[in-house]
Scaffold this motif. Structure first.
Motif, mmCIF file in Angstrom:
data_model
loop_
_atom_site.group_PDB
_atom_site.id
_atom_site.type_symbol
_atom_site.label_atom_id
_atom_site.label_comp_id
_atom_site.label_asym_id
_atom_site.label_seq_id
_atom_site.Cartn_x
_atom_site.Cartn_y
_atom_site.Cartn_z
ATOM 1 N N GLY A 152 0.789 -1.231 0.000
ATOM 2 C CA GLY A 152 0.000 0.000 0.000
ATOM 3 C C GLY A 152 0.819 1.279 0.000
ATOM 4 N N THR A 153 2.131 1.179 0.094
ATOM 5 C CA THR A 153 2.968 2.381 0.090
ATOM 6 C C THR A 153 3.316 2.767 -1.347
ATOM 7 N N LEU A 154 3.820 3.972 -1.504
ATOM 8 C CA LEU A 154 4.251 4.449 -2.819
ATOM 9 C C LEU A 154 5.767 4.354 -2.926
ATOM 10 N N ILE A 155 6.237 4.104 -4.152
ATOM 11 C CA ILE A 155 7.675 4.121 -4.389
ATOM 12 C C ILE A 155 8.117 5.576 -4.368
ATOM 13 N N LEU A 156 9.143 5.849 -3.636
ATOM 14 C CA LEU A 156 9.626 7.212 -3.446
ATOM 15 C C LEU A 156 9.760 7.956 -4.774
ATOM 16 N N GLY A 157 9.167 9.140 -4.827
ATOM 17 C CA GLY A 157 9.273 9.996 -5.998
ATOM 18 C C GLY A 157 8.349 9.621 -7.146
ATOM 19 N N THR A 158 7.435 8.671 -6.924
ATOM 20 C CA THR A 158 6.514 8.244 -7.980
ATOM 21 C C THR A 158 5.108 8.105 -7.415
ATOM 22 N N ALA A 159 4.168 7.872 -8.293
ATOM 23 C CA ALA A 159 2.804 7.546 -7.886
ATOM 24 C C ALA A 159 2.566 6.045 -8.009
ATOM 25 N N CYS A 160 3.643 5.281 -8.071
ATOM 26 C CA CYS A 160 3.570 3.831 -8.224
ATOM 27 C C CYS A 160 3.377 3.175 -6.861
ATOM 28 N N ARG A 161 2.270 2.472 -6.710
ATOM 29 C CA ARG A 161 1.920 1.820 -5.452
ATOM 30 C C ARG A 161 2.559 0.435 -5.363
ATOM 31 N N THR A 162 2.903 0.054 -4.144
ATOM 32 C CA THR A 162 3.460 -1.267 -3.861
ATOM 33 C C THR A 162 2.349 -2.168 -3.323
ATOM 34 N N TYR A 163 2.344 -3.414 -3.787
ATOM 35 C CA TYR A 163 1.321 -4.381 -3.395
ATOM 36 C C TYR A 163 1.976 -5.660 -2.892
ATOM 37 N N ALA A 164 1.216 -6.406 -2.108
ATOM 38 C CA ALA A 164 1.626 -7.755 -1.719
ATOM 39 C C ALA A 164 1.410 -8.675 -2.918
ATOM 40 N N PRO A 165 2.139 -9.788 -3.008
ATOM 41 C CA PRO A 165 1.966 -10.710 -4.141
ATOM 42 C C PRO A 165 0.516 -11.165 -4.336
ATOM 43 N N ALA A 166 -0.255 -11.278 -3.274
ATOM 44 C CA ALA A 166 -1.647 -11.731 -3.380
ATOM 45 C C ALA A 166 -2.492 -10.832 -4.278
ATOM 46 N N ALA A 167 -2.059 -9.605 -4.512
ATOM 47 C CA ALA A 167 -2.800 -8.690 -5.386
ATOM 48 C C ALA A 167 -2.859 -9.199 -6.824
ATOM 49 N N LEU A 168 -1.969 -10.115 -7.176
ATOM 50 C CA LEU A 168 -1.932 -10.662 -8.536
ATOM 51 C C LEU A 168 -2.741 -11.943 -8.674
ATOM 52 N N ALA A 169 -3.318 -12.432 -7.585
ATOM 53 C CA ALA A 169 -4.036 -13.713 -7.594
ATOM 54 C C ALA A 169 -5.108 -13.750 -8.666
ATOM 55 N N GLY A 170 -5.039 -14.795 -9.493
ATOM 56 C CA GLY A 170 -6.041 -15.010 -10.513
ATOM 57 C C GLY A 170 -5.945 -14.094 -11.724
ATOM 58 N N ARG A 171 -4.972 -13.240 -11.754
ATOM 59 C CA ARG A 171 -4.843 -12.295 -12.875
ATOM 60 C C ARG A 171 -3.975 -12.881 -13.979
ATOM 61 N N GLY A 172 -4.182 -12.406 -15.170
ATOM 62 C CA GLY A 172 -3.405 -12.846 -16.314
ATOM 63 C C GLY A 172 -2.936 -11.659 -17.129
ATOM 64 N N ASN A 173 -2.243 -11.949 -18.219
ATOM 65 C CA ASN A 173 -1.725 -10.920 -19.115
ATOM 66 C C ASN A 173 -0.824 -9.935 -18.371
ATOM 67 N N LEU A 174 0.049 -10.478 -17.533
ATOM 68 C CA LEU A 174 0.953 -9.653 -16.728
ATOM 69 C C LEU A 174 2.389 -9.781 -17.220
ATOM 70 N N ALA A 175 3.139 -8.731 -17.046
ATOM 71 C CA ALA A 175 4.591 -8.781 -17.214
ATOM 72 C C ALA A 175 5.177 -8.381 -15.866
ATOM 73 N N VAL A 176 6.028 -9.223 -15.328
ATOM 74 C CA VAL A 176 6.652 -8.961 -14.039
ATOM 75 C C VAL A 176 8.140 -8.745 -14.279
ATOM 76 N N ILE A 177 8.592 -7.547 -13.981
ATOM 77 C CA ILE A 177 10.007 -7.226 -14.120
ATOM 78 C C ILE A 177 10.681 -7.605 -12.811
ATOM 79 N N VAL A 178 11.636 -8.503 -12.903
ATOM 80 C CA VAL A 178 12.316 -9.024 -11.724
ATOM 81 C C VAL A 178 13.653 -8.296 -11.586
ATOM 82 N N THR A 179 13.771 -7.516 -10.508
ATOM 83 C CA THR A 179 14.983 -6.713 -10.344
ATOM 84 C C THR A 179 16.198 -7.538 -9.964
ATOM 85 N N ASN A 180 15.991 -8.684 -9.315
ATOM 86 C CA ASN A 180 17.106 -9.554 -8.964
ATOM 87 C C ASN A 180 16.827 -10.954 -9.510
ATOM 88 N N PRO A 181 17.516 -11.356 -10.587
ATOM 89 C CA PRO A 181 17.221 -12.641 -11.221
ATOM 90 C C PRO A 181 17.450 -13.862 -10.339
#
Length: 85
Positions: free
Chosen positions: A23-52
């Protein structure tokens, strides 16, 4: 990473396993942070993984919550890889 994007609106949200960041915002942006459960059941997603190192773990988590996503390591990311709505 967000500061390097030509268009921050390309990113709809950030996922973090730290419950304190949900529920927090990434510093300097309007981009909200979510728990992984927010993606439950969703499709057509691209997940950028910052640490492979976490690709396998993230893939397993997405599978367990029935989220369909393309995982893209940050080092390989291009804006044309984002799914279109």
């Amino acid at each position: 990473f967000m500061a390097l994007l030509p268009d921050v609106s390309l990113i709809r949200g950030a996922i973090d396993i730290n419950p304190a960041r949900d529920g927090t915002l990434i510093l300097g942006t309007a981009c909200r942070t979510y728990a992984p459960a927010a993606l439950a059941g969703r499709g057509n997603l691209a997940v950028i993984v910052t640490n492979p190192i976490y690709l396998t773990e993230i893939e397993a988590e997405l599978s367990s919550i029935q989220a369909e996503a393309v995982l893209v390591p940050l080092t390989e990311w291009r804006s044309d890889q984002l799914p279109r709505a």
